[in-house]
Design an enzyme around this catalytic site. Structure first.
Site, PDB file in Angstrom:
ATOM      1  N   ASP A  73      -3.247  42.589  11.858  1.00  0.00           N
ATOM      2  CA  ASP A  73      -1.999  43.188  11.368  1.00  0.00           C
ATOM      3  C   ASP A  73      -1.143  43.500  12.596  1.00  0.00           C
ATOM      4  O   ASP A  73      -1.463  44.421  13.344  1.00  0.00           O
ATOM      5  CB  ASP A  73      -2.270  44.494  10.616  1.00  0.00           C
ATOM      6  CG  ASP A  73      -2.970  44.301   9.277  1.00  0.00           C
ATOM      7  OD1 ASP A  73      -3.845  43.426   9.184  1.00  0.00           O
ATOM      8  OD2 ASP A  73      -2.668  45.056   8.344  1.00  0.00           O
ATOM      9  N   LYS A 126       3.895  42.935   5.307  1.00  0.00           N
ATOM     10  CA  LYS A 126       3.403  44.306   5.102  1.00  0.00           C
ATOM     11  C   LYS A 126       4.538  45.286   5.363  1.00  0.00           C
ATOM     12  O   LYS A 126       5.309  45.121   6.306  1.00  0.00           O
ATOM     13  CB  LYS A 126       2.226  44.542   6.047  1.00  0.00           C
ATOM     14  CG  LYS A 126       1.695  45.958   6.122  1.00  0.00           C
ATOM     15  CD  LYS A 126       0.527  46.015   7.106  1.00  0.00           C
ATOM     16  CE  LYS A 126       0.100  47.425   7.421  1.00  0.00           C
ATOM     17  NZ  LYS A 126      -1.015  47.455   8.412  1.00  0.00           N
ATOM     18  N   LYS A 179       1.644  43.289   1.276  1.00  0.00           N
ATOM     19  CA  LYS A 179       0.796  44.468   1.468  1.00  0.00           C
ATOM     20  C   LYS A 179       1.681  45.707   1.533  1.00  0.00           C
ATOM     21  O   LYS A 179       2.630  45.761   2.307  1.00  0.00           O
ATOM     22  CB  LYS A 179      -0.031  44.344   2.746  1.00  0.00           C
ATOM     23  CG  LYS A 179      -0.848  45.612   3.067  1.00  0.00           C
ATOM     24  CD  LYS A 179      -1.705  45.432   4.301  1.00  0.00           C
ATOM     25  CE  LYS A 179      -2.361  46.739   4.721  1.00  0.00           C
ATOM     26  NZ  LYS A 179      -3.231  46.581   5.916  1.00  0.00           N
TER      27      LYS A 179
END
Length: 253
Positions: free
Chosen positions: A96, A160, A189
């Site tokens: 991430d 995300k 996400k």
């Protein structure tokens, strides 16, 4: 469309998170033990904890996820790719990374795309999952949309919302916009400020397929109580499958 989920199916959407500066090995051990007990998808940690957590989770189907360029994103592409490679070599299953918001504000889309492409290519060369963190609280709607369009071109795995360290976390309007833009090509996400089962369901309803939260244990305990009164299932109105969001397709230079 109403869809039924088991508690385990919802647990498998959770990235169980502990990214505080004061994290201890005891904290990491507890995080991994909780992930195993509740069968979460991943533990989300700072990259320096990767090897330790990978060792604790070996022989399970729970991923170790390393945060890269976290939480500001204000390092070079070379620094981020080095950190990502180090995490992957130490057992990370998912990356991430925080994008460079300075480049976004300068509308330097070539830089944004190059950074995303290099980190995605590196991660995919290890057959692992890559996510880009937008930190939506600092972005205009047009910037969110453009980043998502780049993400589709790059073929990263997830977009995300947030690090949890920004001025705000995941918002439904941003999830809607992200999902409308990426459609079924990549995943969304939601992370930041998701602390109860109702908020979790709302994020999933509008298109999030992964939820980053430090409250995963209490959320799943809420779902267990709900499932006891609903024949073992949780129902969610999957509005994302019927979304007809009226957003003008913006043209970017």
């Amino acid at each position: 469309m109403i869809q039924k989920f088991t508690v385990d199916q919802l647990a498998r959407m959770i990235d169980h998170t502990f990214v505080k500066a004061y994290a201890t090995q005891a904290d990491m051990t507890k995080l991994c033990e909780e992930a195993k007990k509740y069968h979460f998808a991943m533990v989300a940690i700072n990259s320096g904890q990767t090897a330790f957590c990978h060792n604790l989770l070996k022989d399970t189907d729970i991923h170790t996820g390393a945060a890269i360029g976290f939480p500001l994103g204000q390092t070079t592409i070379e620094s981020k790719t080095f950190e990502a490679k180090d995490a992957l070599e130490n057992g990370a299953d998912e990356i991430d990374y925080q994008l460079n918001i300075t480049a976004v504000k300068a509308k330097d889309w070539d830089y944004v795309q190059s950074e995303m492409q290099q980190i995605t290519n590196l991660t995919h060369s290890y057959n692992k999952v890559c996510k880009v963190i937008l930190e939506t609280c600092y972005l205009e709607k047009s910037e969110i949309q453009k980043i998502c369009e780049i993400a589709c071109e790059v073929k990263i795995d997830f977009v995300k919302t947030s690090t949890g360290f920004g001025s705000d976390g995941a918002k439904i309007e941003d999830i809607k916009l992200m999902k409308e833009t990426v459609q079924e090509f990549i995943h969304v996400k939601a992370s930041g400020g998701i602390r109860d089962a109702e908020t979790f369901k709302e994020m999933v309803s509008y298109g999030a397929s992964r939820i980053g939260t430090s409250a995963g244990v209490s959320i799943i305990e809420e779902f267990k109580q709900e499932a006891q009164h609903n024949n073992g299932f949780i129902t969610i109105d999957m509005l994302a499958q019927d979304l007809n969001i009226k957003i003008d397709r913006l043209k970017f230079k």
